[in-house]
Design a protein around this motif. Structure first.
Motif, PDB file in Angstrom:
ATOM      1  N   ALA A  47       0.824  -1.212   0.000  1.00 14.84           N
ATOM      2  CA  ALA A  47       0.000   0.000   0.000  1.00 14.84           C
ATOM      3  C   ALA A  47       0.855   1.256   0.000  1.00 14.84           C
ATOM      4  N   ARG A  48       2.038   1.200   0.616  1.00 14.09           N
ATOM      5  CA  ARG A  48       2.899   2.379   0.671  1.00 14.09           C
ATOM      6  C   ARG A  48       3.505   2.731  -0.680  1.00 14.09           C
ATOM      7  N   GLN A  49       3.380   1.846  -1.666  1.00  9.83           N
ATOM      8  CA  GLN A  49       3.912   2.130  -2.991  1.00  9.83           C
ATOM      9  C   GLN A  49       3.100   3.196  -3.725  1.00  9.83           C
ATOM     10  N   LEU A  50       1.878   3.473  -3.255  1.00 12.14           N
ATOM     11  CA  LEU A  50       1.019   4.494  -3.854  1.00 12.14           C
ATOM     12  C   LEU A  50       0.643   5.524  -2.804  1.00 12.14           C
ATOM     13  N   VAL A 123     -16.089  -6.295 -17.076  1.00 11.31           N
ATOM     14  CA  VAL A 123     -15.242  -6.258 -18.275  1.00 11.31           C
ATOM     15  C   VAL A 123     -14.284  -5.074 -18.215  1.00 11.31           C
ATOM     16  N   GLY A 124     -14.812  -3.907 -17.821  1.00 10.83           N
ATOM     17  CA  GLY A 124     -13.960  -2.733 -17.718  1.00 10.83           C
ATOM     18  C   GLY A 124     -12.864  -2.898 -16.684  1.00 10.83           C
ATOM     19  N   GLY A 125     -13.193  -3.518 -15.542  1.00 14.93           N
ATOM     20  CA  GLY A 125     -12.184  -3.759 -14.519  1.00 14.93           C
ATOM     21  C   GLY A 125     -11.081  -4.687 -15.001  1.00 14.93           C
ATOM     22  N   ALA A 126     -11.476  -5.709 -15.784  1.00 11.46           N
ATOM     23  CA  ALA A 126     -10.468  -6.632 -16.329  1.00 11.46           C
ATOM     24  C   ALA A 126      -9.546  -5.904 -17.315  1.00 11.46           C
ATOM     25  N   LEU A 127     -10.126  -5.053 -18.162  1.00 12.92           N
ATOM     26  CA  LEU A 127      -9.304  -4.283 -19.101  1.00 12.92           C
ATOM     27  C   LEU A 127      -8.386  -3.315 -18.370  1.00 12.92           C
ATOM     28  N   TRP A 128      -8.896  -2.704 -17.305  1.00  8.21           N
ATOM     29  CA  TRP A 128      -8.069  -1.775 -16.534  1.00  8.21           C
ATOM     30  C   TRP A 128      -6.879  -2.489 -15.915  1.00  8.21           C
ATOM     31  N   ALA A 136      -1.079  -3.212 -10.037  1.00  9.28           N
ATOM     32  CA  ALA A 136      -2.231  -4.041  -9.644  1.00  9.28           C
ATOM     33  C   ALA A 136      -2.149  -4.466  -8.180  1.00  9.28           C
ATOM     34  N   LYS A 137      -0.990  -4.948  -7.737  1.00 11.88           N
ATOM     35  CA  LYS A 137      -0.861  -5.408  -6.351  1.00 11.88           C
ATOM     36  C   LYS A 137      -0.952  -4.243  -5.375  1.00 11.88           C
ATOM     37  N   ALA A 138      -0.330  -3.122  -5.728  1.00  7.55           N
ATOM     38  CA  ALA A 138      -0.406  -1.949  -4.857  1.00  7.55           C
ATOM     39  C   ALA A 138      -1.838  -1.441  -4.750  1.00  7.55           C
TER      40      ALA A 138
END
Length: 204
Positions: A47-50, A123-128, A136-138
């Motif tokens: 979380a600290r990466q963002l 679908v939009g979340g998968a494309l994002w 993604a992990k952060a």
């Protein structure tokens, strides 16, 4: 960034600007659900990466992806439903669940449209996630941290009424720190109205 994150500082500053209301907020918050469990060390590191402004901006773009994707998925749902049910031959005298076939097929087509619209955010979340794999992990860890803040400060929705609906329970519209502060104010306004009523309803 320290353990006392920007969102916690914003929430505390919003509470200290109105010290007379703080005891009321704590009394009302005591009836809400308990907060989620504390984050693990790995989640805290991710979380600290963002920072919070960057996270909220990415979260807003993720929501936009879902809304935009809902347009083609809705059209696909309509095309598939209309194309399929329009080819079915039926006798007007044969009822389907007590209604004429033309109306039943029309409702089924509308259901396909609704399913297409609901599939849009997925679908939009998968494309994002495909286009933002480096964060993604952060984002996942920051999402958990964000919802811990939301669950702590949001008002109890069971106190809502027709004249005082609960405001944005999941904070879906929050895309910046300014909007987060506005969300906190909305929660406080909802609590005061739920406890004392509006000015027109106040007892003199």
């Amino acid at each position: 960034m320290s353990v006392r994150t920007a969102l916690a500082q914003t929430a505390r500053s919003s509470a200290t600007r109105a010290p007379a209301r703080r005891p009321l907020s704590h009394r009302l918050a005591s009836s809400s659900a308990p907060p989620p469990p504390a984050p693990t060390a790995a989640e805290q590191h991710a979380a600290r990466q963002l920072d919070w402004p960057t996270y909220l901006s990415l979260r807003k773009s993720q929501r936009v992806y879902g809304l935009v994707a809902s347009i083609p998925t809705t059209l696909i749902g309509f095309s598939a439903g209309a194309g399929y049910f329009a080819t079915i031959e039926s006798d007007p005298g044969d009822l389907i669940f007590g209604i004429e076939p033309v109306y039943a097929y029309g409702l089924a087509t509308l259901s396909c449209v609704g399913l297409g619209w609901l599939a849009g955010p997925t679908v939009g979340g998968a494309l994002w996630r495909l286009t933002h794999r480096n964060v993604a992990k952060a984002m996942e860890a920051k999402d958990k941290d964000f919802f811990r803040h939301i669950s702590r400060w949001r008002a109890d929705p069971s106190r809502q009424s027709a004249t005082n609906p609960a405001p944005d329970y999941y904070a879906e519209k929050v895309g910046s720190l300014r909007q987060y502060r506005s969300w906190l104010r909305d929660q406080n306004i909802f609590r005061r109205k739920a406890a004392f009523g509006s000015k027109d309803e106040a007892v003199l």
